[in-house]
Design a protein around this motif. Structure first.
Motif, PDB file in Angstrom:
ATOM      1  N   TYR A   1      35.969  35.573  31.959  1.00  0.00           N
ATOM      2  CA  TYR A   1      35.416  34.285  32.382  1.00  0.00           C
ATOM      3  C   TYR A   1      35.322  34.192  33.901  1.00  0.00           C
ATOM      4  O   TYR A   1      34.346  33.659  34.450  1.00  0.00           O
ATOM      5  CB  TYR A   1      36.263  33.133  31.835  1.00  0.00           C
ATOM      6  CG  TYR A   1      35.916  32.755  30.420  1.00  0.00           C
ATOM      7  CD1 TYR A   1      34.741  32.061  30.143  1.00  0.00           C
ATOM      8  CD2 TYR A   1      36.754  33.098  29.360  1.00  0.00           C
ATOM      9  CE1 TYR A   1      34.411  31.712  28.845  1.00  0.00           C
ATOM     10  CE2 TYR A   1      36.430  32.754  28.053  1.00  0.00           C
ATOM     11  CZ  TYR A   1      35.257  32.056  27.796  1.00  0.00           C
ATOM     12  OH  TYR A   1      34.925  31.713  26.503  1.00  0.00           O
ATOM     13  N   VAL A   2      36.338  34.712  34.589  1.00  0.00           N
ATOM     14  CA  VAL A   2      36.313  34.707  36.058  1.00  0.00           C
ATOM     15  C   VAL A   2      35.119  35.501  36.571  1.00  0.00           C
ATOM     16  O   VAL A   2      34.401  35.075  37.496  1.00  0.00           O
ATOM     17  CB  VAL A   2      37.628  35.281  36.631  1.00  0.00           C
ATOM     18  CG1 VAL A   2      37.499  35.485  38.144  1.00  0.00           C
ATOM     19  CG2 VAL A   2      38.787  34.351  36.337  1.00  0.00           C
ATOM     20  N   LEU A   3      34.879  36.654  35.962  1.00  0.00           N
ATOM     21  CA  LEU A   3      33.761  37.494  36.373  1.00  0.00           C
ATOM     22  C   LEU A   3      32.426  36.788  36.131  1.00  0.00           C
ATOM     23  O   LEU A   3      31.521  36.837  36.972  1.00  0.00           O
ATOM     24  CB  LEU A   3      33.804  38.821  35.607  1.00  0.00           C
ATOM     25  CG  LEU A   3      32.675  39.821  35.933  1.00  0.00           C
ATOM     26  CD1 LEU A   3      32.694  40.180  37.417  1.00  0.00           C
ATOM     27  CD2 LEU A   3      32.814  41.074  35.067  1.00  0.00           C
ATOM     28  N   LYS A   4      32.296  36.131  34.992  1.00  0.00           N
ATOM     29  CA  LYS A   4      31.056  35.406  34.689  1.00  0.00           C
ATOM     30  C   LYS A   4      30.783  34.327  35.730  1.00  0.00           C
ATOM     31  O   LYS A   4      29.652  34.161  36.203  1.00  0.00           O
ATOM     32  CB  LYS A   4      31.146  34.775  33.296  1.00  0.00           C
ATOM     33  CG  LYS A   4      30.960  35.745  32.145  1.00  0.00           C
ATOM     34  CD  LYS A   4      30.954  35.004  30.823  1.00  0.00           C
ATOM     35  CE  LYS A   4      30.700  35.932  29.659  1.00  0.00           C
ATOM     36  NZ  LYS A   4      30.682  35.195  28.354  1.00  0.00           N
ATOM     37  N   PHE A   5      31.824  33.571  36.097  1.00  0.00           N
ATOM     38  CA  PHE A   5      31.648  32.510  37.081  1.00  0.00           C
ATOM     39  C   PHE A   5      31.303  33.088  38.453  1.00  0.00           C
ATOM     40  O   PHE A   5      30.471  32.536  39.176  1.00  0.00           O
ATOM     41  CB  PHE A   5      32.904  31.640  37.169  1.00  0.00           C
ATOM     42  CG  PHE A   5      32.959  30.562  36.123  1.00  0.00           C
ATOM     43  CD1 PHE A   5      32.273  29.369  36.310  1.00  0.00           C
ATOM     44  CD2 PHE A   5      33.684  30.737  34.956  1.00  0.00           C
ATOM     45  CE1 PHE A   5      32.321  28.368  35.354  1.00  0.00           C
ATOM     46  CE2 PHE A   5      33.736  29.749  33.983  1.00  0.00           C
ATOM     47  CZ  PHE A   5      33.048  28.553  34.184  1.00  0.00           C
ATOM     48  N   CYS A   6      31.944  34.186  38.806  1.00  0.00           N
ATOM     49  CA  CYS A   6      31.662  34.814  40.097  1.00  0.00           C
ATOM     50  C   CYS A   6      30.206  35.288  40.170  1.00  0.00           C
ATOM     51  O   CYS A   6      29.536  35.138  41.200  1.00  0.00           O
ATOM     52  CB  CYS A   6      32.597  35.997  40.331  1.00  0.00           C
ATOM     53  SG  CYS A   6      34.311  35.523  40.661  1.00  0.00           S
TER      54      CYS A   6
ATOM     55  N   PHE B   1      40.561  36.035  30.207  1.00  0.00           N
ATOM     56  CA  PHE B   1      40.604  35.267  31.460  1.00  0.00           C
ATOM     57  C   PHE B   1      39.753  35.933  32.542  1.00  0.00           C
ATOM     58  O   PHE B   1      38.953  35.286  33.216  1.00  0.00           O
ATOM     59  CB  PHE B   1      42.056  35.135  31.942  1.00  0.00           C
ATOM     60  CG  PHE B   1      42.181  34.472  33.282  1.00  0.00           C
ATOM     61  CD1 PHE B   1      41.993  33.105  33.424  1.00  0.00           C
ATOM     62  CD2 PHE B   1      42.461  35.238  34.414  1.00  0.00           C
ATOM     63  CE1 PHE B   1      42.094  32.507  34.670  1.00  0.00           C
ATOM     64  CE2 PHE B   1      42.574  34.647  35.651  1.00  0.00           C
ATOM     65  CZ  PHE B   1      42.385  33.266  35.780  1.00  0.00           C
ATOM     66  N   LEU B   2      39.934  37.249  32.705  1.00  0.00           N
ATOM     67  CA  LEU B   2      39.173  37.967  33.728  1.00  0.00           C
ATOM     68  C   LEU B   2      37.684  37.987  33.398  1.00  0.00           C
ATOM     69  O   LEU B   2      36.842  37.971  34.304  1.00  0.00           O
ATOM     70  CB  LEU B   2      39.696  39.397  33.855  1.00  0.00           C
ATOM     71  CG  LEU B   2      41.087  39.553  34.486  1.00  0.00           C
ATOM     72  CD1 LEU B   2      41.458  41.024  34.566  1.00  0.00           C
ATOM     73  CD2 LEU B   2      41.106  38.931  35.886  1.00  0.00           C
TER      74      LEU B   2
END
Length: 269
Positions: A61-66, A58-59
């Motif tokens: 994917y969040v990092l990639k989007f950020c 989850f983290l």
């Protein structure tokens, strides 16, 4: 498996350049080469470092989007107004759309032929082809959009016959005869309106003519007096005009070209 960092950097740098360029062009933002290069460099470094991070899915994917948001932010000079924030949001959306599109297309294309890692040369070639295709599509799409700003619904009438067509406003068309604007119709449209008169040279009627200059020299065209009605957002504009045939009407989006004189001295209905 040995991974050469410099190759990985160049590969991801070029990928990000392509994606950022396409998203910027689609969002109608200024193309700033230095900022795009800086953003792509940061993206390439992140692509190399990211596999070394041990993060929950989850983290990750969040990092990639950020990072995607940050890459798009780095390509714009300043974001202050509401309109600039809106353009930035579009830039982000298009960046992720192109990322998913390219990834999906290339994966679907190459997985049928390669069980293991796809050669980098093929991936880069595929990326280049998709980039060129999308760039051409974007250019044509916006050109078509601009063109349709000057296309109006219209009704043309000659004697007792009327036809509803699409008409293109050409601000450079100043053709006029006997104080009346000259509108140019496609051969097929003029034939539908005038029928056999288009091809009859001797009808017993003295017909007005106009001489125009083209790249092929001067041409004399017969004129047919009628009426046009141009439908705008403010109402219907009626005008008595002359019709002439245009053999060089390349677009299929409209059947008539009219000039600014149609809008002058007209009667609203």
């Amino acid at each position: 498996m040995v991974i050469y960092i410099e190759y990985a950097f160049v590969e991801n740098f070029l990928f990000d350049i392509c994606l950022l360029y396409l998203s910027i062009k689609t969002a109608r933002l200024p193309v700033l080469p230095f900022r795009i290069g800086l953003s792509a460099s940061f993206g390439a470094i992140f692509a190399i470092v990211f596999p070394l991070l041990k993060l929950p899915v989850f983290l990750a994917y969040v990092l990639k989007f950020c990072v995607g948001f940050l890459l798009c932010l780095m390509t714009q000079k300043h974001i202050k107004t509401k309109n600039e924030w809106g353009r930035y949001a579009l830039n982000v959306v298009y960046f992720f759309l192109y990322s998913f599109l390219f990834g999906g297309v290339l994966t679907g294309l190459f997985q049928q032929f390669f069980d293991k890692k796809v050669p980098s040369v093929l991936v880069m070639t595929g990326f280049a082809v998709l980039t060129v295709f999308c760039a051409i599509f974007i250019k044509k799409a916006y050109k078509r959009r601009v063109l349709h700003r000057y296309i109006y619904e219209s009704r043309i009438t000659y004697q007792q016959k009327s036809i509803e067509i699409m008409a293109f406003f050409d601000s450079g068309n100043f053709a006029i005869k006997n104080g009346l604007p000259v509108c140019f119709l496609s051969p097929n449209t003029l034939y539908q309106l005038i029928a056999e008169e288009v091809f009859e040279k001797d009808t017993g009627q003295v017909r007005d003519e106009i001489t125009i200059t083209t790249l092929g020299g001067e041409k004399t065209l017969p004129l047919f007096k009628g009426e046009t009605e141009i439908i705008t957002k403010d109402g219907c504009i009626k005008k008595e005009v002359y019709f002439a045939m245009s053999a060089n009407m390349l677009s299929r989006d409209y059947e008539m070209i009219f000039g600014c004189y149609v809008f002058e001295g007209s009667v609203g209905a």
